[in-house]
Design an enzyme around this catalytic site. Structure first.
Site, PDB file in Angstrom:
ATOM      1  CG  MET A  60      -0.300  -0.124   2.614  1.00 46.60           C
ATOM      2  SD  MET A  60       0.307   1.491   3.279  1.00 46.60           S
ATOM      3  CE  MET A  60      -1.307   2.159   3.426  1.00 46.60           C
ATOM      4  CE1 TYR A  61       3.975   1.560   4.184  1.00 45.89           C
ATOM      5  CE2 TYR A  61       6.108   0.696   3.631  1.00 45.89           C
ATOM      6  CZ  TYR A  61       5.253   0.894   4.429  1.00 45.89           C
ATOM      7  OH  TYR A  61       5.338   0.553   6.041  1.00 45.89           O
ATOM      8  CB  ALA A  62       3.464   5.304  -3.172  1.00 51.22           C
ATOM      9  CG  ASN A  63      -2.095   4.219  -3.991  1.00 49.54           C
ATOM     10  OD1 ASN A  63      -2.766   3.615  -3.097  1.00 49.54           O
ATOM     11  ND2 ASN A  63      -2.220   5.378  -3.941  1.00 49.54           N
TER      12      ASN A  63
END
Length: 326
Positions: A60-63
């Protein structure tokens, strides 16, 4: 660089891990202070040059962009067998049903997406990012075990949960002969020590590797309280963690500065040295966004705190609301 065994495994990891939450698209990511790919690559290369072999990210980091940046850089700068890649699963990745959580469907979907973005055939440590109250823990642990048996994942880790939840998951895995977690990535630093009550003693008793995130409290332990930075001014997530306890944390932040001045080292050296002297802490996750952050972090490996200094840093701590576990 120092290397240690990862808890009760035979895996060797560097004493510091490079966290990549700060790598992504600063325009379309909640963290406006994040680095784009061009600016992230030198930091990753610097980490490798310093001997850091342990890299932490999450789907989920920066999608997903953080995984892509890390995967591209490691493909160009390192041999796959020399690095340890850790990523996570839980948070919502698209609009619609089955977009989040730890169901078998979500896990099987997201591991393949992470492998693609990371440009690798396997993930060294696959971490559940939160406890999923909507999925039976038996379903989650069996799905994770299957990933290990498929060869897509080498080890399993957990993050951000209560000690009773972590113990329940371990007991379920042991009961069924499934793969157990070997690490706990939890929220731990000098101004947030709630994990010391139950999680750390349990992990010490069972030889679980602790890999603390936010070791510098999103920069609060690295500078005087009247100083600021882009992250301090824009990181709303960090404000939600530390904003309500600023007054009680102030004396500890000031004492970090005092001890750093007495030892002629940086404040971050003191904050990291405090973590590194804890028995079960294997590798704090350093969210470096500048190469100088890494140089400073490595220096902390040679900083030794006396029992009196540890006591001075710790004695003013007051209980905090739980942050991290759902």
């Amino acid at each position: 660089m120092e290397y240690v065994k990862f808890g009760n495994t035979g895996l060797d990891v560097s004493r510091l891990s490079l966290g990549t939450m700060g790598f992504g698209d600063p325009v379309n990511w909640v963290h406006r202070w994040a680095l784009n790919e061009t600016d992230s690559r030198p930091v990753i290369k610097k980490a490798l040059d310093l001997g850091i072999n342990f890299f932490d990210t999450a789907n989920m980091y920066a999608n997903g962009v953080s995984e892509e940046i890390l995967g591209n850089a490691l493909k160009d700068f390192a041999r796959r067998e020399e690095v340890v890649i850790e990523t996570k699963v839980f948070w919502k990745m698209f609009d619609g049903p089955n977009a989040a959580g730890l169901s078998r469907k979500a896990i099987m979907t997201e591991v393949d997406n992470s492998l693609r973005r990371l440009r690798t055939d396997y993930i060294d440590i696959y971490v559940v990012h939160r406890w999923d109250y909507n999925t039976p823990i038996e379903e989650t642990m069996e799905a994770l075990h299957d990933l290990v048996k498929m060869g897509k994942v080498r080890y399993l880790g957990a993050s951000n949960m209560y000690a009773w939840q972590f113990q329940k998951a371990q007991n379920v895995a042991e009961k069924h002969g499934w793969t157990k977690f070997v690490s706990m990535q939890d929220h731990l630093n000098l101004i947030y020590r709630e994990e010391e009550r139950e999680m750390l003693p349990y992990c010490e008793d069972t030889n679980i590797a602790i890999t603390p995130y936010s070791p510098l409290a999103a920069g609060r332990l690295t500078r005087d309280r009247n100083e600021s930075s882009l992250r301090l001014e824009t990181d709303k997530v960090a404000v939600s963690k530390y904003g309500s306890t600023e007054d009680v944390d102030a004396i500890i932040i000031d004492r970090v500065g005092e001890v750093a001045a007495e030892k002629n080292v940086s404040r971050s050296d003191i904050a990291l040295a405090w973590l590194l002297q804890k028995k079960q802490v294997v590798a704090p996750i350093i969210g470096a966004t500048k190469m100088s952050h890494l140089d400073t972090a490595v220096k902390a490996l040679s900083v030794n705190l006396t029992p009196e200094e540890v006591h001075y840093l710790e004695e003013a701590y007051q209980p905090h609301p739980v942050v991290g576990a759902n």
